[in-house]
Write a protein that holds these residues in place. Structure first.
Motif, PDB file in Angstrom:
ATOM      1  N   THR A   1       8.786  -1.365   1.198  1.00  0.00           N
ATOM      2  CA  THR A   1       7.342  -1.474   0.975  1.00  0.00           C
ATOM      3  C   THR A   1       6.941  -0.762  -0.311  1.00  0.00           C
ATOM      4  OG1 THR A   1       7.014  -1.479   3.369  1.00  0.00           O
ATOM      5  CG2 THR A   1       5.084  -1.083   2.003  1.00  0.00           C
TER       6      THR A   1
ATOM      7  N   LEU B   1       5.315  -2.543  -3.648  1.00  0.00           N
ATOM      8  CA  LEU B   1       3.905  -2.305  -3.969  1.00  0.00           C
ATOM      9  C   LEU B   1       3.679  -1.234  -5.030  1.00  0.00           C
ATOM     10  CD1 LEU B   1       2.407  -2.407  -0.355  1.00  0.00           C
ATOM     11  CD2 LEU B   1       2.535  -4.272  -2.030  1.00  0.00           C
TER      12      LEU B   1
ATOM     13  N   VAL C   1       5.096  -3.982   8.253  1.00  0.00           N
ATOM     14  CA  VAL C   1       4.380  -3.716   6.998  1.00  0.00           C
ATOM     15  C   VAL C   1       5.247  -4.081   5.797  1.00  0.00           C
ATOM     16  CG1 VAL C   1       3.301  -1.919   5.586  1.00  0.00           C
ATOM     17  CG2 VAL C   1       2.954  -1.930   8.056  1.00  0.00           C
TER      18      VAL C   1
ATOM     19  N   ALA D   1       4.166  -6.647   2.953  1.00  0.00           N
ATOM     20  CA  ALA D   1       4.139  -6.305   1.528  1.00  0.00           C
ATOM     21  C   ALA D   1       4.882  -7.350   0.705  1.00  0.00           C
ATOM     22  CB  ALA D   1       4.746  -4.921   1.316  1.00  0.00           C
TER      23      ALA D   1
ATOM     24  N   ALA E   1      -1.634  -2.508   2.508  1.00  0.00           N
ATOM     25  CA  ALA E   1      -0.566  -3.317   1.910  1.00  0.00           C
ATOM     26  C   ALA E   1      -1.112  -4.623   1.353  1.00  0.00           C
ATOM     27  CB  ALA E   1       0.515  -3.598   2.947  1.00  0.00           C
TER      28      ALA E   1
ATOM     29  N   LEU F   1      -1.122   3.972   0.149  1.00  0.00           N
ATOM     30  CA  LEU F   1      -0.365   3.840   1.400  1.00  0.00           C
ATOM     31  C   LEU F   1      -0.357   5.150   2.180  1.00  0.00           C
ATOM     32  CD1 LEU F   1       2.759   1.759   0.278  1.00  0.00           C
ATOM     33  CD2 LEU F   1       0.964   1.023   1.858  1.00  0.00           C
TER      34      LEU F   1
ATOM     35  N   TRP G   1       4.883   7.322   7.053  1.00  0.00           N
ATOM     36  CA  TRP G   1       4.260   6.807   5.832  1.00  0.00           C
ATOM     37  C   TRP G   1       3.632   7.914   5.005  1.00  0.00           C
ATOM     38  CZ3 TRP G   1       4.860   1.825   4.281  1.00  0.00           C
ATOM     39  CH2 TRP G   1       5.418   0.968   5.234  1.00  0.00           C
TER      40      TRP G   1
END
Length: 468
Positions: free
Chosen positions: A177, A181, A219, A223, A262, A404, A435
């Motif tokens: 992720t 991103l 997630v 993403a 995301a 995030l 996260w």
């Protein structure tokens, strides 16, 4: 944390309303060593010494399995400090846990009938009421262990191994992720902190580690979808896992906050994959509903059950802030220090948006055919963070990673304010805290911070007999 411990001791000693012996943690004081002690120290030392440079140099195709494998060994070694039976095999067979309905009397021998009848056993005064963890979660959580039993992997040992090995896949999912991103450099800097996290003390062997992995994979796929990587396939798969996440734990519906972040950070056509995400999202709810389980009715009954038990006695005025002390221990000092920098990075992004300054999308290039890193990837000593700070200005990937991290913090705070997470948040909030760990990517001198993370984890597991 110190205040929570002192105040918690006073409340429990005088009133007995916290129902924990090592406030704010669920566990008790019990210094000990075990079979996993030497292995845990060895893994910690290896990651501290070799983690940052290896994370910078390994090709991406090898970094992900390396993160998973090292995280698995780290979690198992911490669990084995308590010994095999107490640390792994016996965790999910306790009186409140999932395997109570599988052995010795299998109440799920007829799964459709069990699903139709599930809500009739949630309340504490109902006949044959479910143990706390079965009543406190949608049935997909329990069905996981039912199906493991059906394929010949029954018992606490296999359940514990499942939770640790699957739970460790959360780290690669978070890395995917971040790379998608926010850029590969930040993903590589995050890798050692995702591996050597104090959260691993509770990842082995609570089912919440497994839940965290499912949510993280959802997630990661989202993403990829909103960044133009197979938007239909990845979007559909993400929706399926997001739907499953909601049927593993009621509280993980708050993952909508992280999923929303995301989508906002997506670098491709964000709307194109959303119909496929929504299509996938309906599958698990439709299946469970057709089999007779009503999620909303179950949640309403769970709220009643929660306040019938310890949740109705535990004081909100203490736990609403003491829960955050638990979070400090799960995330570790590196994550706490990184949160300040993440906050500044978010301010940079907000300023850029308000002033209409373009924030360039982070372009990530994969490995070349020889396994090396292409342009735009982290392949230099600077990217390991040794003696330098990450650029968190509006033109870097820092603000994207910060979004995030902050989204996870918001989800966690919403869970806290709800009053449905009073105590035991060291395991319940694992899916959110994972996260927040990448916030450490903003810090210089990664080895010093990794030492702090590992020391905290080792002290917790050696000084306390934790509930998980």
């Amino acid at each position: 944390m110190a205040t929570a411990a002192v105040v918690g001791y006073a409340i429990e000693h005088n009133y007995g309303t916290l129902f924990v012996s090592a406030a704010p943690l669920y566990g008790r004081w019990g210094p000990h060593v075990g079979p996993g002690t030497a292995a845990a120290i060895a893994v910690a030392a290896a990651v501290v010494v070799h983690g940052p440079p290896l994370a910078a140099r390994l090709s991406w195709r090898w970094l992900l399995p390396a993160a998973w494998g090292t995280g698995t060994v780290w979690t198992f070694s911490l669990a084995l400090i308590d010994g095999w039976q107490r640390g792994v095999a016996g965790r999910l067979t306790a009186r409140y846990e999932y395997l109570q309905v599988i052995s010795p009397v299998n109440r799920f021998h007829d799964i459709p009938a069990a699903l139709r009848d599930f809500t009739n056993h949630i309340l504490l005064h109902s006949p044959d009421h479910w143990p706390a963890h079965i009543a406190g979660h949608p049935p997909a959580a329990t069905l996981t262990f039912v199906y493991l039993d059906r394929i010949g992997l029954g018992g606490g040992a296999w359940a514990g191994v499942w939770c640790v090995t699957v739970g460790a896949t959360a780290a690669p999912a978070v890395l995917v992720t971040i790379r998608t991103l926010a850029g590969e450099a930040l993903a590589r800097r995050s890798a050692p902190f995702l591996v050597l996290a104090p959260a691993a003390v509770w990842m082995g062997t609570s089912a919440d580690g497994y839940f965290a992995a499912v949510a993280a994979s959802a997630v990661a796929l989202l993403a990829l979808a909103v960044s133009g990587h197979r938007p239909r396939t990845a979007g559909l798969a993400s929706g399926l896992l997001l739907g499953l996440t909601a049927y593993l734990s009621y509280g993980l519906t708050l993952f909508a906050v992280i999923a929303g972040a995301a989508v906002l950070l997506g670098t491709g056509s964000r709307l194109r994959p959303l119909p496929f995400v929504l299509a996938g999202l309906t599958v698990v709810p439709v299946v469970f509903t057709l089999f007779g389980f009503n999620w909303w009715d179950a949640y309403r009954l769970l709220v009643t059950r929660y306040f019938e038990g310890a949740g109705g006695v535990r004081p909100y005025g203490y736990w609403v802030w003491a829960n955050l002390a638990c979070t400090v221990l799960i995330a570790g000092p590196a994550s706490v220090a990184g949160l300040r920098r993440a906050g500044w990075a978010t301010v940079h992004l907000a300023t850029a948006v308000c002033t209409r300054t373009p924030v360039p999308a982070t372009r990530t290039q994969g490995t070349d055919d020889r396994g090396g890193t292409g342009p735009g990837t982290a392949g230099t000593a600077t990217d390991t963070g040794a003696g330098s700070e990450t650029d968190i200005g509006p033109g870097s990937g820092g603000p994207r990673l910060a979004v995030l991290v902050v989204a996870a913090l918001i989800a966690l705070l919403l869970a806290d304010l709800s009053g449905m997470s009073k105590a035991e948040t060291e395991r319940i909030w694992l899916p959110f805290v994972l996260w927040m760990l990448p916030a450490a990517a903003f810090l210089p001198r990664p080895r010093a911070w990794l030492i702090a993370q590992a020391t905290l984890a080792l002290l917790l597991n050696h000084l306390l007999l934790t509930g998980w």
